[in-house]
Design a protein around this motif. Structure first.
Motif, PDB file in Angstrom:
ATOM      1  N   LEU A  92      35.734  40.178  39.651  1.00  0.00           N
ATOM      2  CA  LEU A  92      36.567  39.171  40.308  1.00  0.00           C
ATOM      3  C   LEU A  92      38.037  39.378  39.970  1.00  0.00           C
ATOM      4  O   LEU A  92      38.912  39.282  40.841  1.00  0.00           O
ATOM      5  CB  LEU A  92      36.127  37.763  39.907  1.00  0.00           C
ATOM      6  CG  LEU A  92      34.824  37.266  40.524  1.00  0.00           C
ATOM      7  CD1 LEU A  92      34.349  36.004  39.820  1.00  0.00           C
ATOM      8  CD2 LEU A  92      34.983  37.032  42.017  1.00  0.00           C
ATOM      9  N   HIS A  93      38.320  39.677  38.715  1.00  0.00           N
ATOM     10  CA  HIS A  93      39.709  39.847  38.292  1.00  0.00           C
ATOM     11  C   HIS A  93      40.306  41.166  38.766  1.00  0.00           C
ATOM     12  O   HIS A  93      41.524  41.270  38.899  1.00  0.00           O
ATOM     13  CB  HIS A  93      39.836  39.670  36.780  1.00  0.00           C
ATOM     14  CG  HIS A  93      39.858  38.234  36.388  1.00  0.00           C
ATOM     15  ND1 HIS A  93      41.015  37.510  36.230  1.00  0.00           N
ATOM     16  CD2 HIS A  93      38.843  37.361  36.172  1.00  0.00           C
ATOM     17  CE1 HIS A  93      40.719  36.255  35.924  1.00  0.00           C
ATOM     18  NE2 HIS A  93      39.403  36.142  35.879  1.00  0.00           N
ATOM     19  N   ASP A 126      44.398  36.558  39.389  1.00  0.00           N
ATOM     20  CA  ASP A 126      43.751  35.830  38.293  1.00  0.00           C
ATOM     21  C   ASP A 126      43.428  34.394  38.669  1.00  0.00           C
ATOM     22  O   ASP A 126      42.348  33.895  38.356  1.00  0.00           O
ATOM     23  CB  ASP A 126      44.624  35.858  37.039  1.00  0.00           C
ATOM     24  CG  ASP A 126      44.622  37.223  36.361  1.00  0.00           C
ATOM     25  OD1 ASP A 126      43.707  38.033  36.635  1.00  0.00           O
ATOM     26  OD2 ASP A 126      45.520  37.472  35.551  1.00  0.00           O
ATOM     27  N   ALA A 173      40.516  34.453  41.144  1.00  0.00           N
ATOM     28  CA  ALA A 173      39.320  34.936  40.456  1.00  0.00           C
ATOM     29  C   ALA A 173      38.693  33.829  39.607  1.00  0.00           C
ATOM     30  O   ALA A 173      37.471  33.684  39.585  1.00  0.00           O
ATOM     31  CB  ALA A 173      39.677  36.144  39.590  1.00  0.00           C
ATOM     32  N   TRP A 185      37.141  31.204  42.157  1.00  0.00           N
ATOM     33  CA  TRP A 185      36.221  31.695  43.186  1.00  0.00           C
ATOM     34  C   TRP A 185      34.813  31.144  43.037  1.00  0.00           C
ATOM     35  O   TRP A 185      34.187  30.756  44.015  1.00  0.00           O
ATOM     36  CB  TRP A 185      36.198  33.228  43.186  1.00  0.00           C
ATOM     37  CG  TRP A 185      35.375  33.801  44.278  1.00  0.00           C
ATOM     38  CD1 TRP A 185      35.746  34.031  45.570  1.00  0.00           C
ATOM     39  CD2 TRP A 185      34.003  34.223  44.186  1.00  0.00           C
ATOM     40  NE1 TRP A 185      34.711  34.571  46.283  1.00  0.00           N
ATOM     41  CE2 TRP A 185      33.619  34.700  45.446  1.00  0.00           C
ATOM     42  CE3 TRP A 185      33.081  34.245  43.157  1.00  0.00           C
ATOM     43  CZ2 TRP A 185      32.354  35.184  45.709  1.00  0.00           C
ATOM     44  CZ3 TRP A 185      31.810  34.727  43.416  1.00  0.00           C
ATOM     45  CH2 TRP A 185      31.466  35.198  44.681  1.00  0.00           C
TER      46      TRP A 185
END
Length: 66
Positions: A13-14, A19, A22, A25
């Motif tokens: 995600l990152h 950030d 992420a 999310w």
């Protein structure tokens, strides 16, 4: 295995999103077939390890352009 999957999901995600996005999310509603209007977190809690792994694979596929 669960910790490894969640750690990989977090890292993916990152790498894919900013950030801020992420971190949010997993709590955002998602209309994709894996989530069906639920948040990824809801789906992973309900579906357990298989859904956690599927979610990680989903993010890995997005990063890979699949």
């Amino acid at each position: 295995m669960r910790v490894s999957a969640v750690t990989g999901l977090y890292k993916g995600l990152h790498l894919y999103f900013s950030d801020e996005l992420a971190d949010r999310w997993v709590t955002m509603r998602n209309t994709g077939p894996l989530f069906d209007g639920r948040t990824p977190l809801e789906a992973m809690i309900e579906g357990g390890l298989p859904t956690i792994l599927a979610t990680r694979n989903h993010i890995d596929a997005l990063r890979g352009g699949v």
